[in-house]
Design a protein around this motif. Sequence first.
Motif, PDB file in Angstrom:
ATOM      1  N   ASP A  31      38.575   1.593 -23.614  1.00  9.73           N
ATOM      2  CA  ASP A  31      37.201   1.810 -23.109  1.00  9.73           C
ATOM      3  C   ASP A  31      37.221   2.798 -21.946  1.00  9.73           C
ATOM      4  OD1 ASP A  31      36.047   0.024 -24.882  1.00  9.73           O
ATOM      5  OD2 ASP A  31      36.006  -1.648 -23.467  1.00  9.73           O
ATOM      6  N   ARG A  35      33.605  -9.603 -16.844  1.00  9.68           N
ATOM      7  CA  ARG A  35      33.688 -10.997 -17.241  1.00  9.68           C
ATOM      8  C   ARG A  35      35.160 -11.399 -17.420  1.00  9.68           C
ATOM      9  NH1 ARG A  35      31.363 -14.647 -21.023  1.00  9.68           N
ATOM     10  NH2 ARG A  35      32.202 -13.650 -22.866  1.00  9.68           N
ATOM     11  N   LYS A  93      27.747  -1.371 -20.671  1.00  4.03           N
ATOM     12  CA  LYS A  93      27.946  -2.505 -21.575  1.00  4.03           C
ATOM     13  C   LYS A  93      29.425  -2.878 -21.643  1.00  4.03           C
ATOM     14  CE  LYS A  93      25.386  -2.708 -25.234  1.00  4.03           C
ATOM     15  NZ  LYS A  93      24.529  -2.490 -26.408  1.00  4.03           N
ATOM     16  N   GLU A  94      30.264  -1.850 -21.592  1.00  3.15           N
ATOM     17  CA  GLU A  94      31.701  -2.095 -21.656  1.00  3.15           C
ATOM     18  C   GLU A  94      32.198  -2.695 -20.338  1.00  3.15           C
ATOM     19  OE1 GLU A  94      31.977   1.595 -24.777  1.00  3.15           O
ATOM     20  OE2 GLU A  94      32.757   1.881 -22.788  1.00  3.15           O
ATOM     21  N   SER A 119      32.886   3.644 -26.379  1.00  2.00           N
ATOM     22  CA  SER A 119      33.281   4.949 -25.830  1.00  2.00           C
ATOM     23  C   SER A 119      34.618   5.415 -26.386  1.00  2.00           C
ATOM     24  CB  SER A 119      33.405   4.884 -24.304  1.00  2.00           C
ATOM     25  OG  SER A 119      32.179   4.579 -23.719  1.00  2.00           O
ATOM     26  N   GLY A 120      35.560   4.480 -26.534  1.00  2.00           N
ATOM     27  CA  GLY A 120      36.909   4.888 -26.926  1.00  2.00           C
ATOM     28  C   GLY A 120      37.221   4.633 -28.386  1.00  2.00           C
ATOM     29  N   ASN A 162      42.613  -2.868 -25.258  1.00  2.00           N
ATOM     30  CA  ASN A 162      41.185  -2.660 -25.579  1.00  2.00           C
ATOM     31  C   ASN A 162      40.425  -2.127 -24.366  1.00  2.00           C
ATOM     32  OD1 ASN A 162      39.503  -4.019 -28.121  1.00  2.00           O
ATOM     33  ND2 ASN A 162      41.620  -4.655 -28.027  1.00  2.00           N
ATOM     34  N   ILE A 163      40.658  -2.764 -23.222  1.00  2.00           N
ATOM     35  CA  ILE A 163      39.958  -2.354 -21.998  1.00  2.00           C
ATOM     36  C   ILE A 163      40.395  -0.939 -21.609  1.00  2.00           C
ATOM     37  CG2 ILE A 163      39.685  -2.849 -19.527  1.00  2.00           C
ATOM     38  CD1 ILE A 163      39.972  -5.852 -20.262  1.00  2.00           C
ATOM     39  N   HIS A 197      27.244  -6.604 -29.239  1.00  2.00           N
ATOM     40  CA  HIS A 197      27.435  -5.586 -28.211  1.00  2.00           C
ATOM     41  C   HIS A 197      26.123  -4.882 -27.912  1.00  2.00           C
ATOM     42  CE1 HIS A 197      29.873  -2.768 -25.839  1.00  2.00           C
ATOM     43  NE2 HIS A 197      29.142  -1.795 -26.334  1.00  2.00           N
ATOM     44  N   PHE A 241      39.367 -10.274 -27.635  1.00  2.00           N
ATOM     45  CA  PHE A 241      39.686  -8.900 -28.010  1.00  2.00           C
ATOM     46  C   PHE A 241      40.471  -8.926 -29.310  1.00  2.00           C
ATOM     47  CE2 PHE A 241      39.042  -9.022 -23.505  1.00  2.00           C
ATOM     48  CZ  PHE A 241      38.361  -7.853 -23.211  1.00  2.00           C
ATOM     49  N   GLN A 257      35.533   6.459 -21.844  1.00  2.00           N
ATOM     50  CA  GLN A 257      34.576   6.886 -20.821  1.00  2.00           C
ATOM     51  C   GLN A 257      35.066   8.162 -20.149  1.00  2.00           C
ATOM     52  OE1 GLN A 257      34.182   3.417 -18.270  1.00  2.00           O
ATOM     53  NE2 GLN A 257      33.561   2.140 -19.990  1.00  2.00           N
ATOM     54  N   TYR A 266      31.618  -6.347 -19.921  1.00  2.00           N
ATOM     55  CA  TYR A 266      32.621  -7.122 -20.654  1.00  2.00           C
ATOM     56  C   TYR A 266      33.933  -7.206 -19.860  1.00  2.00           C
ATOM     57  CZ  TYR A 266      34.081  -8.915 -25.267  1.00  2.00           C
ATOM     58  OH  TYR A 266      34.472  -9.704 -26.315  1.00  2.00           O
ATOM     59  N   GLU A 315      24.927   4.538 -18.991  1.00  2.00           N
ATOM     60  CA  GLU A 315      24.241   3.523 -19.804  1.00  2.00           C
ATOM     61  C   GLU A 315      25.187   2.956 -20.860  1.00  2.00           C
ATOM     62  OE1 GLU A 315      20.753   5.029 -21.817  1.00  2.00           O
ATOM     63  OE2 GLU A 315      20.688   3.248 -23.102  1.00  2.00           O
ATOM     64  N   LYS A 316      25.917   3.865 -21.483  1.00  2.00           N
ATOM     65  CA  LYS A 316      26.866   3.478 -22.526  1.00  2.00           C
ATOM     66  C   LYS A 316      28.012   2.650 -21.925  1.00  2.00           C
ATOM     67  CE  LYS A 316      28.930   3.904 -26.461  1.00  2.00           C
ATOM     68  NZ  LYS A 316      28.236   2.995 -27.339  1.00  2.00           N
ATOM     69  N   SER A 317      28.561   3.136 -20.797  1.00  2.00           N
ATOM     70  CA  SER A 317      29.727   2.490 -20.184  1.00  2.00           C
ATOM     71  C   SER A 317      29.391   1.117 -19.620  1.00  2.00           C
ATOM     72  CB  SER A 317      30.272   3.363 -19.048  1.00  2.00           C
ATOM     73  OG  SER A 317      30.533   4.667 -19.510  1.00  2.00           O
ATOM     74  N   ALA A 321      22.123   3.531 -25.758  1.00  2.00           N
ATOM     75  CA  ALA A 321      23.465   3.096 -26.132  1.00  2.00           C
ATOM     76  C   ALA A 321      23.419   2.220 -27.382  1.00  2.00           C
ATOM     77  CB  ALA A 321      24.106   2.333 -24.975  1.00  2.00           C
TER      78      ALA A 321
END
Lengths: 272, 168
Positions: free
Chosen positions: A44, A159, A152-153, B57-58, A40-41, B168, B144, A48, A156, A148-150, B90
């Motif tokens: 992301d 954390r 938030k990811e 994003s993905g 998942n990570i 989110h 996840f 990006q 996560y 800005e979008k990234s 976003a």
Amino acid sequence: MLDHLFYTLQLADNALILGHRLGEWCGHGPVLEQDIALTNISLDHIGQARSLYQHAAHLTNEIPQEQRAKIFQSVTLNNKINSGELLQEDDLPYLRDAWDFRNALLTEQPNGDWAYTVARSFFYDVFYFLYYTKLKDSKDAQLAAIAEKSLKEVAYHQRWSSEWMIRLGDGTEESKTRIQNAVNDYWQYSGELFVMSDAENAMLKKGIGVDAAALKPEWDAKVEAIFKEATLSIPEEKWMQKGGKQCRHSEHLGFILAELQYMQRAYPGMEW
Amino acid sequence: MSNAITTEKVYDWLQGVTDPEVPVLTVLDMGIIRDVQLDTDEKGSVTATVVITPTYSGCPAMDVIGMNIRMALLSRGITKVNIEQQLSPAWTTDWMSEEGKQKLKEYGIAPPERKSDDALDMFEDDSVACPRCGSEDTELVSRFGPTACKSLYRCLSCKEPFEHFKCH
Ligand SMILES: [Zn+2]
């Protein structure tokens, strides 16, 4: 213009290479949940990277043709540019050679054991959380939007990696030894994140880029706080490896690209 | 033209386009449609520009969603469809419609409830009610899940596992 492109590629390459490394864990995670977490990570990061490569392709295409043919030292990419075709997002990750990549050395370091993977992500996540927080005010509206979008990811991710630092450090004797070893080994790659590349310096002056060096005190404070909770010690080593952001890489990047680019090299332009 | 194409009609048609990974949610329920613009040329051909914002994003579903929007509009007589992506502001689950949340619950997925800027502390997780029996006695299995937008929980009352659409 070139600095703007190189700056965007630096961000894109960091995201792609770390995303690729984390993807190597797919099917090898210690437990199913963490296998899913890493993929998942990874997704992301690669997402990006896609947004950033789209922007980088656009920036490249804005450069006049005769200059465009002199930007890169990668034969296959230059062949495409010389043919007069405009670049697409995929051309940049798939057709550039290692010496045109601008990712920090940290991102290309091997996965090692679970502890090495966690330590590498932790250093990166803490840095990029601070970095994107600033980049969202960039004068380049597209970079600002991607940040800005990234963000938030990345929050996560941060954390997740912070919790694992604590879980391993304040865990068993075995887990503590392993995470401390990983930290000691990868510490030398953390410093490059704050060493401004030529492109970063140029973009900072234009209000497009971020002052990475200025983020160091905040990064130190966050890392110290987590280390304290994880009962880990900060390595005393002050000497830092650098070069990736200026296209000088460790031997690992070539192996990553050999795998990542294989299909496009063997079957140029293939799609499925 | 008697059957003039209007943006209201386009929004109506978009009600029929769903997320391939969560098929009960329409693109409007998810809050990913940012704008719809129509342009008619002198010959009467209509071009629609639909601005969408990606969830993650993905997220691989975004390409499929774009294609499904295109097909839905082309099949209604629109000549050309442009799909534009807008990253800022976003996307957040705060934009999901109440109707969408209700549909999720009926589908067996716990909807996002916490506001996205109300961040969790480390080692803290959302307490989520079981979408099947309503019990609050649930536990997180994995932060996840099978897609970027979901985490995995289990209900300690009815013993069923379920997915939670992450805040989110
Ligand atoms: Zn239940």
